[in-house]
Design a protein around this motif. Structure first.
Motif, PDB file in Angstrom:
ATOM      1  N   LEU A  90     -80.583 -58.446 -54.860  1.00 13.00           N
ATOM      2  CA  LEU A  90     -80.254 -57.829 -54.818  1.00 13.00           C
ATOM      3  C   LEU A  90     -80.528 -56.117 -56.188  1.00 13.00           C
ATOM      4  O   LEU A  90     -80.969 -56.496 -57.061  1.00 13.00           O
ATOM      5  CB  LEU A  90     -78.909 -57.835 -55.004  1.00 13.00           C
ATOM      6  N   TRP A 123     -76.427 -65.828 -52.453  1.00 14.88           N
ATOM      7  CA  TRP A 123     -77.043 -66.788 -53.354  1.00 14.88           C
ATOM      8  C   TRP A 123     -76.136 -65.891 -54.486  1.00 14.88           C
ATOM      9  O   TRP A 123     -76.545 -65.112 -55.176  1.00 14.88           O
ATOM     10  CB  TRP A 123     -78.226 -66.573 -53.569  1.00 14.88           C
ATOM     11  N   VAL A 124     -75.536 -67.547 -55.276  1.00 13.92           N
ATOM     12  CA  VAL A 124     -75.229 -66.568 -56.226  1.00 13.92           C
ATOM     13  C   VAL A 124     -75.574 -67.676 -57.450  1.00 13.92           C
ATOM     14  O   VAL A 124     -76.442 -69.137 -56.888  1.00 13.92           O
ATOM     15  CB  VAL A 124     -73.347 -67.560 -56.766  1.00 13.92           C
ATOM     16  N   THR A 125     -75.782 -67.187 -58.452  1.00 13.41           N
ATOM     17  CA  THR A 125     -77.220 -67.491 -59.074  1.00 13.41           C
ATOM     18  C   THR A 125     -76.808 -67.640 -60.638  1.00 13.41           C
ATOM     19  O   THR A 125     -77.481 -68.204 -61.539  1.00 13.41           O
ATOM     20  CB  THR A 125     -78.594 -66.712 -59.428  1.00 13.41           C
ATOM     21  N   VAL A 185     -73.522 -62.750 -57.515  1.00 18.96           N
ATOM     22  CA  VAL A 185     -74.469 -63.006 -56.415  1.00 18.96           C
ATOM     23  C   VAL A 185     -75.850 -61.801 -56.219  1.00 18.96           C
ATOM     24  O   VAL A 185     -75.612 -60.930 -56.798  1.00 18.96           O
ATOM     25  CB  VAL A 185     -74.060 -62.202 -54.687  1.00 18.96           C
ATOM     26  N   THR A 186     -76.542 -62.861 -56.582  1.00 20.76           N
ATOM     27  CA  THR A 186     -77.648 -61.647 -57.398  1.00 20.76           C
ATOM     28  C   THR A 186     -78.984 -61.652 -55.532  1.00 20.76           C
ATOM     29  O   THR A 186     -80.063 -60.736 -55.709  1.00 20.76           O
ATOM     30  CB  THR A 186     -78.688 -62.079 -58.241  1.00 20.76           C
ATOM     31  N   PRO A 231     -69.397 -54.601 -56.603  1.00 22.58           N
ATOM     32  CA  PRO A 231     -70.196 -54.466 -56.942  1.00 22.58           C
ATOM     33  C   PRO A 231     -70.027 -54.372 -59.053  1.00 22.58           C
ATOM     34  O   PRO A 231     -69.231 -54.533 -59.226  1.00 22.58           O
ATOM     35  CB  PRO A 231     -70.822 -53.324 -56.886  1.00 22.58           C
ATOM     36  N   ARG A 250     -76.010 -56.861 -58.553  1.00 17.75           N
ATOM     37  CA  ARG A 250     -75.214 -57.628 -58.404  1.00 17.75           C
ATOM     38  C   ARG A 250     -73.945 -57.319 -57.906  1.00 17.75           C
ATOM     39  O   ARG A 250     -73.575 -56.510 -58.746  1.00 17.75           O
ATOM     40  CB  ARG A 250     -75.844 -58.747 -59.895  1.00 17.75           C
ATOM     41  N   TYR A 251     -73.332 -58.813 -57.218  1.00 18.03           N
ATOM     42  CA  TYR A 251     -72.037 -58.155 -57.675  1.00 18.03           C
ATOM     43  C   TYR A 251     -71.390 -59.900 -57.532  1.00 18.03           C
ATOM     44  O   TYR A 251     -71.957 -60.640 -57.564  1.00 18.03           O
ATOM     45  CB  TYR A 251     -71.484 -58.357 -55.220  1.00 18.03           C
TER      46      TYR A 251
END
Lengths: 478, 478
Positions: B105, A96-98, B97-98, B76, B108-109
């Motif tokens: 995660l 998921w992108v938040t 992306v978390t 990353p 985060r990426y």
């Protein structure tokens, strides 16, 4: 010496098949690990195999009227949730992108695990009339599924694939196209990858989330486990209703179209490795091998040898083959081992004595067979040998498949057969989920497919004893 | 009637260039909006242009020894941060992306905005010795930059591109390769897309984040704004040091390699539209047009016309052209307007009288020129006309470029010229950031490039009056 060293680096497949597989992926330089668990780097040699697969398959898609498009990589959560079965299946695996820049997003987006929802959102805009149908779209892209475990090619968190999505005016046409695309995949596997397949339908338990029916091609690996190599799904009008996609039919009525989707991925490369590979490394099907023929000059310091090798290489390139000449100063033993590891289908050796006699030697990767040919026959002989490599590979794989399909008439027998020999175990099946779960629990096998080629083995389901009309294949799968 | 209707749907470019551009993108069915702001769908006709661009460019890359790979789409955060200038430039535009599945995660990426960091992380593993160099990699993929504003093709949050990344043993070799790839792009734009370019170097302010030098090709659009069409960057050994990439050189010393990267994107399609399009729609360069020739039968209900049109189509396909025959029951007027809108470079018309006389008519999209040819000359004449289309398009665009490069000797003059005529304004420049900022503030122009072809216009910088050695191009850019 060099050769010995090289071969030692791979674990024998009989000792540890999983380690052999990983060794081949690494030593043949197909893939590398990235800094994120479960995401791999496709190195040039591995990616070149995928490019060849793409080229051949894309031409097949275009023959049946498919057009390529590119959809967004992100799916708003509200869009993913429109089809209930679909979101239930995929939500647990979504990344998921938040955040966008330094701002929290109002709605989170998942990175596509598959794109039915995106295609439907677009179809809604572009389908108006029966004249717009069928609409046959495909995209080549990467998808992401946040899986717990991973293995090179077989299970990546991010992997490359193609996903076809089509809309049709009638259910019949959509069903027919679903089967047509399965056959495109099956023919591709057999005729291009030399991988024999079993065609059939998935059970309700194993079908795609949101599909009415899923068709599959199942392959048999060298260790007698099954690999699902490609699937084609018929959706009916379920997504069309959920996304409010309608068209004006010939009677001027607004109705929902019928849908399919179908995909294969870089998992096929895993299948190629485990179907054809041996203890010396990869064995690549000639039609998708990045290098089809390697030319190795013998005693290349002798006068005229290198020039002759160069001539042979150029003749083969001009004849349309993908060719490499290795004139490095590595030993002949090292070179042979290297190109065996890389699975190059055909080796051409030419040394001073060969040249004196106007000949050279062709060596097949798959069975080591050597053929001495006249130099003037080079192009014709190379084409012939590559065809023999393909046939030999297919024949061997077909034999492995045929010899590992067993019949069972009880749960105990199914279990015993699987433990003894692996492979596909065929039984009758009543169609109940309960029996499918029992087989998994008792014998560790999932249903692979209800083959299109049916046999009547018994009148009853061997698990519950109730009446059974269908024969099913069970197996342990990758 | 149909034709009138169709043409009315597009805004005239003289009335509102931005609206004309958007109209063309939509009506020629190149692109559609997705449900996420700033992310677009590449429709079949738009994607087919990109596929043709890919095919031609990829072959050029392979000629200079570039190999394709595929790197992860996720970076990353710790990896992105390794090179300081790079992260400062890109972090504000990253989508993060978390969550993976239902779990937060640990780190985060970001979705790749560009992949220098990923390539460096891999280079570190695979580069050991000078024998491994040069290493020339490329990937075709999509990238994501969370921009505030967007326009079809020109600025997407997600867009398709290629990014080349190479490592070299010496700075000289890396610099040379940086320029070589810029020339590959420039030649491609001119010889394939019929878009004349200006080659030059970016100022420090405008160069890529983390690069030592950025080279650019700048094109002139129909509205006299500039478009940066492709860039090639020289990194020195900055990233190599940050990522601890070393190799053993021929003196057996561990040293850092020198790096380049270079890219073009689907922005090129925006450039094609704005360079060549007119008030009837797209005008596509023949070498990348999805359909190069459309065959339109005139009075197709008359006996023999459809069969003759079919024969012409097949002859053209066999000669290697991309051809479409439209035998639908739409009017001739509608069809002409439709394929003008879609920018098909050449139209073949054949009616009963033409056939009686053993002839047909070729109509060029770019200038509407009609040529009556004998049927037996079809293939040769079609090739000739397509070449004339390319030349005519290039010539017209070159004239537009040449006529819109103006000289200025003061800030006021530069401002006045830009307001009056747009285009590139060339002046001398002292090299100071302060003067660059002043030009932006006073005249609304950014520096486009320091052209490789230099002229001496003056002894001093017209902004600060200090001594100036370099001529620079200024402009308003997309």
């Amino acid at each position: 010496m060099a050769k010995e060293k090289k071969v030692e680096q791979i674990t024998d497949m009989e000792v540890d098949f999983a380690q052999w597989f990983t060794d081949v992926c690494k030593k043949a330089q197909l893939i590398d690990y990235s800094s994120i668990k479960g995401i791999f780097i496709y190195r040039p040699y591995g990616y070149a195999i995928w490019e060849n697969i793409q080229r051949v398959l894309d031409a097949e898609f275009k023959k049946v009227g498919v057009e390529n498009v590119y959809m967004p990589m992100l799916i708003p959560e509200s869009l993913l949730q429109k089809e209930k079965d679909h979101v239930e299946g995929f939500a647990p695996e979504c990344a998921w992108v938040t955040m966008g820049g330094s701002e929290e997003l109002e709605e989170r987006y998942c990175i596509r695990p598959t794109s039915e929802t995106l295609f439907c959102d677009h179809f809604k805009n572009v389908i108006q009339s029966h004249r717009d149908l069928p609409m046959k779209y495909n995209q080549w892209c990467s998808v992401l599924r946040w899986e717990k475990t991973s293995r090179p090619f077989l299970r990546h968190r991010e992997f490359l694939w193609q996903e076809g999505h089509t809309m049709h005016a009638t259910a019949e046409e959509a069903k027919e196209f679903t089967e047509q695309m399965l056959n495109v995949y099956a023919d591709f596997c057999e005729n291009v990858l030399a991988m024999p397949v079993t065609r059939g339908q998935k059970t309700d338990k194993e079908k795609f989330n949101g599909a009415e029916a899923t068709y599959t091609i199942e392959c048999m690996m060298h260790d007698h486990k099954a690999l699902q190599a490609g699937t084609s799904h018929y959706f009916g009008d379920g997504f069309a209703k959920a996304f409010d996609i309608t068209f004006t039919d010939q009677n001027n009525q607004r109705v929902n179209p019928h849908q399919t989707s179908w995909g294969v991925s870089t998992r096929l490369i895993g299948g190629i490795i485990m179907t054809h590979g041996d203890n010396n490394g990869l064995v690549l099907p000639p039609k998708i091998a990045p290098v089809q023929i390697v030319v190795l000059p013998v005693a290349q310091h002798k006068p005229g040898v290198l020039e002759a090798a160069e001539t042979l290489k150029n003749r083969l390139i001009n004849a349309g083959f993908r060719v490499k000449l290795d004139d490095s100063d590595n030993s002949m033993g090292w070179k042979c081992a290297e190109y065996e590891m890389k699975g190059v289908p055909l080796r051409v050796e030419c040394g001073p004595r060969d040249l004196e006699n106007g000949q050279c030697v062709l060596v097949r990767r798959n069975d080591g067979e050597k053929t001495v040919i006249k130099l003037e026959d080079l192009e014709r002989a190379a084409a012939e040998q590559l065809e023999l490599v393909h046939q030999g590979m297919f024949h061997k794989a077909k034999q492995n498949l045929d010899e590992h399909i067993f019949e069972a008439h009880s749960l105990e027998e199914a279990k015993a057969v699987q433990e003894r020999s692996g492979g596909f175990v065929k039984t009758m099946w009543c169609g109940e989920l309960e029996c499918e779960l029992k087989m998994k629990e008792a014998a560790g096998m999932s249903s692979r497919c209800i083959p299109f080629d049916q046999e009547h083995l018994d009148d009853v389901c061997p698990i519950c004893g109730k009446s059974a009309q269908k024969m099913i294949y069970w197996g342990v799968a990758y």
